[in-house]
Design a protein around this motif. Sequence first.
Motif, PDB file in Angstrom:
ATOM      1  N   ASP A  64     -10.982 -10.241  -7.425  1.00 18.03           N
ATOM      2  CA  ASP A  64     -10.102  -9.898  -6.314  1.00 18.03           C
ATOM      3  C   ASP A  64      -8.972 -10.920  -6.229  1.00 18.03           C
ATOM      4  OD1 ASP A  64     -10.806 -12.121  -4.612  1.00 18.03           O
ATOM      5  OD2 ASP A  64     -12.597 -11.048  -3.966  1.00 18.03           O
ATOM      6  N   SER A  65      -8.047 -10.672  -5.345  1.00 24.41           N
ATOM      7  CA  SER A  65      -6.825 -11.475  -5.304  1.00 24.41           C
ATOM      8  C   SER A  65      -7.020 -12.882  -4.762  1.00 24.41           C
ATOM      9  CB  SER A  65      -5.749 -10.743  -4.486  1.00 24.41           C
ATOM     10  OG  SER A  65      -6.247 -10.370  -3.212  1.00 24.41           O
ATOM     11  N   SER A  77      -0.142  -2.888  -7.685  1.00 25.73           N
ATOM     12  CA  SER A  77      -1.456  -2.847  -8.345  1.00 25.73           C
ATOM     13  C   SER A  77      -1.300  -2.956  -9.857  1.00 25.73           C
ATOM     14  CB  SER A  77      -2.186  -1.548  -7.988  1.00 25.73           C
ATOM     15  OG  SER A  77      -2.547  -1.528  -6.624  1.00 25.73           O
ATOM     16  N   ALA A 102      -4.119   4.091  -5.060  1.00 24.71           N
ATOM     17  CA  ALA A 102      -5.262   3.185  -4.969  1.00 24.71           C
ATOM     18  C   ALA A 102      -6.446   3.814  -4.249  1.00 24.71           C
ATOM     19  CB  ALA A 102      -4.849   1.897  -4.275  1.00 24.71           C
ATOM     20  N   ASP A 158      -6.998  -7.257  -2.454  1.00 27.17           N
ATOM     21  CA  ASP A 158      -6.820  -6.384  -3.619  1.00 27.17           C
ATOM     22  C   ASP A 158      -7.893  -6.738  -4.644  1.00 27.17           C
ATOM     23  OD1 ASP A 158      -3.800  -5.040  -3.536  1.00 27.17           O
ATOM     24  OD2 ASP A 158      -3.979  -6.892  -2.394  1.00 27.17           O
ATOM     25  N   SER A 197      -1.919 -11.767  -0.359  1.00 26.98           N
ATOM     26  CA  SER A 197      -3.222 -11.139  -0.524  1.00 26.98           C
ATOM     27  C   SER A 197      -4.197 -12.185  -1.051  1.00 26.98           C
ATOM     28  CB  SER A 197      -3.120  -9.963  -1.503  1.00 26.98           C
ATOM     29  OG  SER A 197      -4.378  -9.332  -1.643  1.00 26.98           O
ATOM     30  N   LYS A 203       0.839  -1.182   0.000  1.00 23.92           N
ATOM     31  CA  LYS A 203       0.000   0.000   0.000  1.00 23.92           C
ATOM     32  C   LYS A 203       0.878   1.236   0.000  1.00 23.92           C
ATOM     33  CE  LYS A 203      -2.803  -3.160   0.234  1.00 23.92           C
ATOM     34  NZ  LYS A 203      -3.012  -3.850  -1.017  1.00 23.92           N
ATOM     35  N   THR A 223      -7.769  -1.262  -6.705  1.00 27.26           N
ATOM     36  CA  THR A 223      -7.657  -0.738  -5.346  1.00 27.26           C
ATOM     37  C   THR A 223      -7.608  -1.900  -4.360  1.00 27.26           C
ATOM     38  OG1 THR A 223      -8.593   0.869  -3.776  1.00 27.26           O
ATOM     39  CG2 THR A 223     -10.165  -0.450  -5.068  1.00 27.26           C
ATOM     40  N   TRP A 224      -7.878  -1.649  -3.106  1.00 27.25           N
ATOM     41  CA  TRP A 224      -7.793  -2.668  -2.067  1.00 27.25           C
ATOM     42  C   TRP A 224      -8.787  -2.368  -0.966  1.00 27.25           C
ATOM     43  CZ3 TRP A 224      -3.068   0.106  -3.047  1.00 27.25           C
ATOM     44  CH2 TRP A 224      -2.937   1.271  -2.286  1.00 27.25           C
TER      45      TRP A 224
END
Length: 328
Positions: free
Chosen positions: A201-202, A140, A165, A113, A109, A3, A182-183
Amino acid sequence: MHKSLLKRTSLSLATLALAMGVATGAQAGKLSIGHTTWVGYGTLYLARDLGYFKDAGLDVELTTIEEASMYMAAQASGKLTGSASTIDEILKYRSKDFCFKAVVALDESHGGDGIVVSKDITDIKGLKGKSVAVNEGSVSQFWLSYLLKNAGMSMADVEVQNMTADDAASAFIAGRVPAAVTWEPNLTMVKQKGAGNVLVDSSSTPGVIVDVVALDCGVIEKQPEDVKALVAGVLKAVEYTKTHPKEAYEIMAKGVGGYLSKPEDLAEAAKGVKFLDAADNQKLLGVPGKAGDIAGIISLANETWSSLQGKPYDVKYEDLVDTSFVTP
């Protein structure tokens, strides 16, 4: 973790370091680690505040620096002995003049994310020709490039809007861009506001976004007992998290702070990561004589950043990972 607010700069790492107020270097019985605000780094604070490091005769100083180039600059100049970051992030800084290696993997993650999109976009191929807000040069962008490649696309197929992000999420919610990388907690915020959907998502890409602690090679060589204590403390903290999650999140929240300063917020964010235990570390980092799964991510990072930044990266697994301290 990852981040960070990566900014383009022409300053050298050494020059950046001189501008910082971080003032701790290599010293027996002490390690100093820089990092951004990320739930995955919570086990470092947990191990510190439960006394796991102290009991082993180790003092660990943790410093929040919300920009990768700055904490890497401090490490390069000796003001920090290490950093916590994603493996793809630190790879870009590794050179013959700046030697450091990952000694323990903290987390991966696993949903933390994501890509948020307008409701008319239903798959990755739907991003073609669209504006996508993403932090260039960060994990990202690395992850977005990976997803696009898997869909038979590349970064050239989207129009990148470079922003952090958090700003990307804000721009998306405001309707200024149709997609953003983003996260958490931004992913949840988008869903709660009904502003769009989380396209992916991750959790769908396990093992791709991985955070590690990377220490200076000189520290690893001269302070092996300190490194051993660091790794043991972190892995012990992971086990504590499994058996005492509520108490662990309360302690982590006090340490990590920032947008994760409330235990309930950190607990929610923790749902999007997997804290890596001893077995995970051996599988991911590897054991002497056998490369771990992270070798594939290093290869991917070399290829991705070489393409994205127009200059060759060829960092070898053995130059970036030390398995000595996660091996029984």
